[in-house]
Design an enzyme around this catalytic site. Sequence first.
Site, PDB file in Angstrom:
ATOM      1  CG  ASP A   1      -8.533  -4.039  -5.592  1.00 47.34           C
ATOM      2  OD1 ASP A   1      -9.559  -4.415  -4.937  1.00 47.34           O
ATOM      3  OD2 ASP A   1      -7.378  -4.219  -4.863  1.00 47.34           O
TER       4      ASP A   1
ATOM      5  CG  ASP B   1      -8.479  -1.164   0.186  1.00 43.40           C
ATOM      6  OD1 ASP B   1      -8.825   0.150   0.709  1.00 43.40           O
ATOM      7  OD2 ASP B   1      -9.829  -1.841   0.728  1.00 43.40           O
TER       8      ASP B   1
END
Length: 168
Positions: free
Chosen positions: A9, A11
């Site tokens: 992922d 952020d």
Amino acid sequence: MAGKALFLDRDGVVNVDGGYVHRIEDFRLVPGILNLCRLAKEKGYQVLVVTNQSGIGRGMFSEDDFERLTEYMKGVFRSSGAEIADVFYCPSADDGHPDRKPNPGLFLKAAAAHGLDMKACVSVGDRERDIRAALAAGVGRNFLFSAEDVSTLATARVETLEEVAARL
């Protein structure tokens, strides 16, 4: 032979989550991310980023802003010997969109584009929706990167990226 990938992922895993990060000056790497990616590459994993970017759909920033930051991020990783093979993102704010995590669309697109054996892949996310998306796509091992002691469907909860590196 099908390949394997380390799904990240963005952020909260690649960069510190400052809320809708879209400017280069706000982009700060999470400690340990470059080492994790270098080790993954040494072990034969492609490094792939899979990220919800609803700030685009919400009108907070443009796809051009996202692309500019993505090119900067890829350059930082490439110059550190931790090349990112590809980035898959969903600009929609609609939770029903097939590519928006917790739906598995981004993972499935990556699997098709890179010929992946999903059981041999590993994912790292900082939210349960990341884990749910990876599981729905058949990713073999999934790590929830969180300092909070929360229940998770992940293989394990880790507090540092070094913990993931040790388990690749």
